[in-house]
Write a protein that holds these residues in place. Structure first.
Motif, PDB file in Angstrom:
ATOM      1  N   THR A  78       0.839  -1.194   0.000  1.00 13.58           N
ATOM      2  CA  THR A  78       0.000   0.000   0.000  1.00 13.58           C
ATOM      3  C   THR A  78       0.879   1.251   0.000  1.00 13.58           C
ATOM      4  OG1 THR A  78      -0.126   0.072   2.411  1.00 13.58           O
ATOM      5  CG2 THR A  78      -1.834  -1.193   1.264  1.00 13.58           C
ATOM      6  N   TYR A 114      -6.988  -0.606  -4.889  1.00 16.77           N
ATOM      7  CA  TYR A 114      -7.454  -1.006  -3.562  1.00 16.77           C
ATOM      8  C   TYR A 114      -8.217   0.129  -2.901  1.00 16.77           C
ATOM      9  CZ  TYR A 114      -3.258   1.279  -1.599  1.00 16.77           C
ATOM     10  OH  TYR A 114      -2.278   2.175  -1.258  1.00 16.77           O
ATOM     11  N   SER A 116      -9.045   2.784  -0.339  1.00 15.22           N
ATOM     12  CA  SER A 116      -8.175   3.608   0.505  1.00 15.22           C
ATOM     13  C   SER A 116      -8.501   3.439   1.987  1.00 15.22           C
ATOM     14  CB  SER A 116      -8.284   5.082   0.108  1.00 15.22           C
ATOM     15  OG  SER A 116      -9.632   5.519   0.215  1.00 15.22           O
ATOM     16  N   PRO A 119      -7.615  -1.461   2.666  1.00 14.22           N
ATOM     17  CA  PRO A 119      -6.750  -1.958   1.592  1.00 14.22           C
ATOM     18  C   PRO A 119      -6.899  -3.454   1.292  1.00 14.22           C
ATOM     19  CG  PRO A 119      -5.482  -0.636   3.137  1.00 14.22           C
ATOM     20  CD  PRO A 119      -6.832  -0.820   3.729  1.00 14.22           C
ATOM     21  N   PHE A 122      -9.553  -5.149  -2.676  1.00 11.27           N
ATOM     22  CA  PHE A 122      -8.959  -4.658  -3.913  1.00 11.27           C
ATOM     23  C   PHE A 122      -9.537  -5.423  -5.097  1.00 11.27           C
ATOM     24  CE2 PHE A 122      -6.265  -8.181  -2.703  1.00 11.27           C
ATOM     25  CZ  PHE A 122      -5.958  -8.807  -3.901  1.00 11.27           C
TER      26      PHE A 122
END
Length: 159
Positions: A78, A114, A116, A119, A122
């Protein structure tokens, strides 16, 4: 998309009751659940397209279900440096997935988007989940249409 255990029980108990009392209601329940998943999927896709973060992941393996359909296991990082691995939140497999091994795709990079805020949720950037969603919508609407028609006395399918 998954239902939690409590929702599953709330749906299962009336479903079993109406199987014996009025089977048309079972199709109404199934159609409603299908449309719920469709609506949830559409809302999630809209959200992730607006506020999702694009990244590059690596396919580490494939997981097969009991029917042979394969879903990729993706590892990615991420924006804040957290390493995650998992299956796409929404994914549509085809019948070709049953026969292909996809060994040549392992360790290949793939674009993902993904959520926010979460995460772990996705999607693959270029995977079309549209066919599965259209099919789910059609099945849901047909089930609802047939069950309401039967309950109103227009069809005698379930009696």
């Amino acid at each position: 998309m998954e239902l939690n255990k409590n929702h599953g029980i709330i749906i299962f108990i009336p479903f079993v009751f109406f199987m014996f009392y009025k089977p048309a209601v079972c199709f109404l329940i199934l159609g409603t659940v299908a449309l719920y998943f469709l609506l949830s999927s559409i809302l999630f896709l809209n959200k992730i397209k607006k506020s999702g973060i694009e990244s590059v992941g690596k396919i580490v393996s494939y997981e097969s279900d009991n029917e042979g359909y394969k879903t990729p296991i993706i590892e990615f990082e991420t924006a804040d440096g957290q390493n995650l691995a998992g299956k796409p939140f929404l994914h549509t497999s085809t019948d070709l997935d049953k026969f292909q091994s996809y060994k040549e795709r392992i360790d290949k990079n793939i674009k993902i988007i993904y959520d926010s805020e979460n995460p772990e949720k996705f999607i693959l950037k270029h995977n079309s989940v549209g066919c599965g969603m259209v099919l789910m919508g059609i099945v849901g609407l047909v089930f609802i249409f047939l069950s309401i028609g039967s309950l109103l006395g227009y069809f005698d399918i379930f009696n």
